[in-house]
Design a protein around this motif. Structure first.
Motif, PDB file in Angstrom:
ATOM      1  N   THR A  41     -45.518 -35.813 -56.387  1.00 55.08           N
ATOM      2  CA  THR A  41     -45.304 -36.448 -55.087  1.00 55.08           C
ATOM      3  C   THR A  41     -45.110 -37.957 -55.254  1.00 55.08           C
ATOM      4  O   THR A  41     -44.200 -38.547 -54.667  1.00 55.08           O
ATOM      5  N   LEU A  45     -41.284 -38.542 -54.042  1.00 58.26           N
ATOM      6  CA  LEU A  45     -40.975 -39.108 -52.729  1.00 58.26           C
ATOM      7  C   LEU A  45     -40.102 -40.358 -52.849  1.00 58.26           C
ATOM      8  O   LEU A  45     -39.033 -40.419 -52.248  1.00 58.26           O
ATOM      9  N   ALA A  49     -36.146 -40.598 -51.823  1.00 57.55           N
ATOM     10  CA  ALA A  49     -35.720 -41.586 -50.832  1.00 57.55           C
ATOM     11  C   ALA A  49     -34.652 -42.504 -51.422  1.00 57.55           C
ATOM     12  O   ALA A  49     -33.648 -42.808 -50.773  1.00 57.55           O
ATOM     13  N   THR A 119     -37.002 -34.162 -50.296  1.00 62.82           N
ATOM     14  CA  THR A 119     -37.224 -35.491 -49.731  1.00 62.82           C
ATOM     15  C   THR A 119     -35.887 -36.188 -49.498  1.00 62.82           C
ATOM     16  O   THR A 119     -35.655 -36.798 -48.454  1.00 62.82           O
ATOM     17  N   VAL A 123     -34.919 -37.548 -45.853  1.00 60.39           N
ATOM     18  CA  VAL A 123     -34.798 -38.993 -45.657  1.00 60.39           C
ATOM     19  C   VAL A 123     -33.365 -39.357 -45.278  1.00 60.39           C
ATOM     20  O   VAL A 123     -33.134 -40.208 -44.423  1.00 60.39           O
ATOM     21  N   LEU A 149     -40.075 -43.004 -45.511  1.00 61.82           N
ATOM     22  CA  LEU A 149     -41.018 -41.974 -45.978  1.00 61.82           C
ATOM     23  C   LEU A 149     -42.121 -41.779 -44.947  1.00 61.82           C
ATOM     24  O   LEU A 149     -42.526 -40.652 -44.662  1.00 61.82           O
ATOM     25  N   TRP A 150     -42.591 -42.902 -44.391  1.00 63.66           N
ATOM     26  CA  TRP A 150     -43.681 -42.773 -43.417  1.00 63.66           C
ATOM     27  C   TRP A 150     -43.195 -42.065 -42.155  1.00 63.66           C
ATOM     28  O   TRP A 150     -43.879 -41.214 -41.603  1.00 63.66           O
ATOM     29  N   ARG A 153     -42.898 -38.335 -42.393  1.00 65.63           N
ATOM     30  CA  ARG A 153     -44.100 -37.737 -42.988  1.00 65.63           C
ATOM     31  C   ARG A 153     -44.381 -36.306 -42.546  1.00 65.63           C
ATOM     32  O   ARG A 153     -44.843 -35.499 -43.339  1.00 65.63           O
ATOM     33  N   LEU A 156     -42.323 -34.180 -44.593  1.00 60.54           N
ATOM     34  CA  LEU A 156     -42.650 -34.307 -46.013  1.00 60.54           C
ATOM     35  C   LEU A 156     -43.923 -33.547 -46.373  1.00 60.54           C
ATOM     36  O   LEU A 156     -44.105 -33.141 -47.519  1.00 60.54           O
TER      37      LEU A 156
END
Lengths: 234, 246, 270
Positions: A41, A45, A49, A119, A123, A149-150, A153, A156
């Motif tokens: 992860t 991630l 992205a 991801t 994204v 990414l946030w 979430r 994700l």
């Protein structure tokens, strides 16, 4: 099927009796798979992205390869890591073969493509919506990675769970690089294979049920986490 | 941050477009535009749908690069912000949307929350700070987008049809916010196809039709004596259909 | 944000604590051996005795004989205990091993459906038994994995001058246990080492039909890995293991191991 009804009883006895050997196996399984998921992860991630944000020659090919690697057979990942870590291999001097560390490496190799590829897709989709606003706010591409990414979430969490599912379910890779050594590298899936080969189908199925329950619990916890975030942030 | 609550007095750099045109996949969408925007004016970009208003705003704000021609600021490029027709808000609380913008701007962490709350207050959103931005009403979302723009302390604020999807009360709030920016020394560049709104707000007007800039005149003159036939029709309230782009 | 960070930290701690890093324990060797010894439970019985006597833990990687040789050849195992005498001798001759010794034997047995359509139970030798299976074209499940058992089975077909072929001859490419599971599922004949068979818990309709022919003799050997080729291995510890297997103590431990009152391995070190 003379053994089917006793499978549940066997499993129940093992769990309720807190059999120390079983506990050790369960603990190691969780440690190996969770650590592999954590590492994959942390790498996957940002990698996914970045792949969504940067355009460079060969990007399309890289995405295709990554998507294809999602289907990498665990036994092939195991074999590749075995050849790397074997004494005769390039990383042989570290003596990692037949240790839990080797199993973590193999599982990282196995699930990194899943996490990175999914991801990238999530994204990229989100960035389609955000791009103009983020440009207007003056975000560099690098600065967009944490923002996107946030904001992605919720999706994700599912991506990471997919990685965990694959890690905890696979047997081919950990069997080869771990060696299924009793008390050292034996995990749930290799124990199931072993008991099956001994003809102890009830015990094997019981172990399978224990594994299923554990994976369900972890998925449930992640689901709750996601629901909490969803309710809080709409 | 000292300037946040006082009018900005320094001159705003002028924006100069020289023969700026834009094509997409070989299709010309904007015929060469030559234009100069200066002072602390409220410029309304007007024209029927498809006239190229949004395109011109995006070029001016730097979201798109001209296919040909030159676009530059006289002097240093000023701080800018843009408010879109449909606000793009992050999937976070109202407050977090603002602190994020401050973080990007480089505001020290310890100052962010206080500044963000102040902006929420200013735009009447104080009670909503913990609410997910995405579940706010359309008017609240647009006000939040304005609050975010506020924190960026822009010298130039672009607004692309910011009220087209809002009810009258929300429109009023947005227009009041635009005035607030202007009073604090921000140049306003706002597109609209609503004549009444333009009459309320405009100092000068850019009139576009069919991907061409037809007029750039002080508001009064545009509303009383537009020079182009399309402009006259537009003022009369005739249905003006944008001809296909040049 | 803090919640996520705390969760991640928790997972990290869970992952890092204990066995992953706790590799520096008692001295140990890695033994490459075959599934038959592991599955029968022999190691569970004798390894604690060795560990107690020598203070050395033995970590068993139980794989097919072919893979066991490969592990040892690449320097991934400190010791080797397999059952393919000619393969072991070749391993030594090629310089990978410095010494090999007989440790024990068990025997192979022919298993099949209790109805015994090929009348294998009536056979007077193993070649006769295989001939009956081939003539009846009765299903026969073969390991097909180049293991010691598979090699022994192939030698027996050769001795019977039969070239077994599909569809009745089915190469499964699996270990002994999975092969027995599959044979049970399709009522096939199968050759197994006695140890795996006796300990096997899922026989369904399978039963032991033929045993006792000298050709079914299954010799296990311990091989000492060559110290010059793989200097990093734990040769001294491995030498103690090798010596213990051949000692009276080790031989007695092997003889004492039984399943359901039946002795499975017969020590025969010189």
């Amino acid at each position: 099927m003379p053994t089917s009804d006793s499978a549940f009883i066997t499993a129940l006895n093992l769990v309720l009796g807190l059999d120390p050997a079983l506990l050790a196996i369960v603990t190691l399984s969780l440690q190996v798979s969770l650590l592999a998921v954590l590492i994959a992860t942390l790498i996957g991630l940002p990698l996914g992205a970045a792949l969504a944000l940067w355009r460079f020659p060969g990007r399309g090919l890289l995405i295709v390869v990554l998507n294809a690697l999602m289907g990498l057979p665990p036994v092939v990942a195991g074999l590749a890591v075995y050849l790397l870590l074997s004494r005769a291999g390039p990383l042989g001097q570290f003596g990692l073969l037949f240790t839990p560390g080797a199993m973590v490496i193999a599982q990282v190799l196995l699930i990194l493509p899943i996490i990175a590829a999914l991801t990238r897709q999530q994204v990229e989709e989100l960035h389609g919506e955000y791009a103009e606003q983020l440009t207007s706010l003056g975000l560099t591409r690098l600065r967009r990675i944490p923002t996107l990414l946030w904001d992605a979430r919720l999706g994700l969490i599912t991506v990471v769970l997919a990685g965990f599912g694959r890690a905890s379910a696979e047997v081919g890779a950990v069997m080869i690089v771990g060696g299924n050594i009793d008390g050292v590298t034996r995990v749930m899936t290799t124990a199931i294979v072993l008991e099956t080969s001994k003809g102890n189908l009830a015990l094997a199925l019981g172990l399978g049920l224990v594994l299923l329950v554990l994976v369900t619990l972890i998925n449930g916890a992640a689901h709750l986490l996601g629901e909490m975030a969803r309710r809080r942030l709409g | 941050m000292t300037t946040l609550n006082q009018p900005l007095t320094q001159a705003i750099p002028s924006l100069i477009l020289e023969e700026v045109s834009f094509r997409h996949r070989g299709q010309p969408l904007l015929a060469p535009v030559t234009l100069r925007l200066d002072g602390c004016h409220r410029t309304l970009v007007m024209g029927p749908n498809g006239a190229g208003k949004s395109l011109l705003m995006r070029l001016a704000h730097g979201l798109l690069a001209p296919s040909q021609g030159r676009l530059h600021w006289e002097g240093e490029t000023p701080r800018q912000a843009m408010v879109f027709q449909r606000p793009v808000l992050l999937r976070r609380s109202a407050l977090a949307n603002l602190t994020h913008a401050l973080a990007v701007k480089g505001t020290p962490r310890r100052l962010r929350k206080a500044l963000a709350r102040e902006a929420l207050e200013r735009f009447g959103l104080a009670a909503l700070e913990a609410r997910p931005a995405r579940v706010l009403s359309g008017g609240e979302q647009q006000r939040l987008a304005l609050a975010r723009a506020w924190l960026l302390e822009p010298r130039v604020l672009f607004l692309d049809e910011p009220t087209s999807a809002l009810d009258p009360a929300a429109i009023q709030a947005v227009e009041a916010a635009v005035d607030e920016f202007h009073r604090h020394g921000t140049r306003i560049v706002m597109s609209s196809h609503d004549l009444h709104q333009a009459r309320r707000l405009a100092d000068d007007v850019l009139f576009l039709c069919g991907g061409r800039l037809l007029e750039h005149t002080p508001a009064e003159r545009f509303f009383t004596a537009p020079t182009s036939t399309e402009g006259r029709a537009f003022i009369r309230g005739d249905l003006v259909v944008s001809p296909p782009p040049p | 944000m803090n919640k996520i960070a705390a969760t991640l930290a928790g997972i990290g701690l869970l992952g890092l604590s204990s066995p992953l890093l706790a590799q520096e324990e008692a001295p140990y060797i890695t033994l490459a051996s075959t599934t038959s010894t592991e599955n029968s439970g022999l190691f569970d019985a004798i390894l604690p005795q060795f560990t107690e006597a020598a203070g050395i833990e033995v970590r068993v990687v139980a794989v097919g004989t072919g893979q066991a040789f490969e592990l040892a050849r690449r320097g991934d195992a400190d010791a080797l205990l397999v059952h393919d005498t000619s393969g072991e001798e070749r391993f030594v001759a090629e310089g990978y091993g410095s010494e090999r010794a007989d440790v024990m034997y068990n025997d192979f047995v022919l298993i099949g459906p209790s109805a015994d359509p090929a009348d294998v139970a009536e056979a007077d030798s193993v070649t006769d038994a295989l001939t009956r299976i081939a003539e009846a074209e009765a299903p026969f499940a073969s390991r097909g994995d180049d293991s010691g058992t598979h090699r022994a089975e192939q030698r027996l077909w050769e001795a019977a001058e039969i070239t077994p072929a599909a569809p009745w001859y089915r190469e499964l490419g699996s270990g002994m246990g999975p092969t027995l599971n599959t044979a049970a599922g399709m009522d096939a004949y199968v050759m197994s080492d006695r140890a795996t068979w006796v300990a096997f818990a899922n026989p369904q309709d399978l039963t032991l039909l033929f045993e006792g022919d000298e050709r079914l003799f299954n010799q296990y050997g311990s091989v000492v890995i060559d110290a010059e080729r793989h200097p990093h291995l734990k040769h001294e510890l491995a030498a103690q293991w090798h010596a213990w297997l051949l000692s009276d103590e080790g031989q007695q431990a092997i003889a004492d191991f039984s399943v359901d009152g039946q002795q499975l391995f017969f020590p025969n070190a010189d």
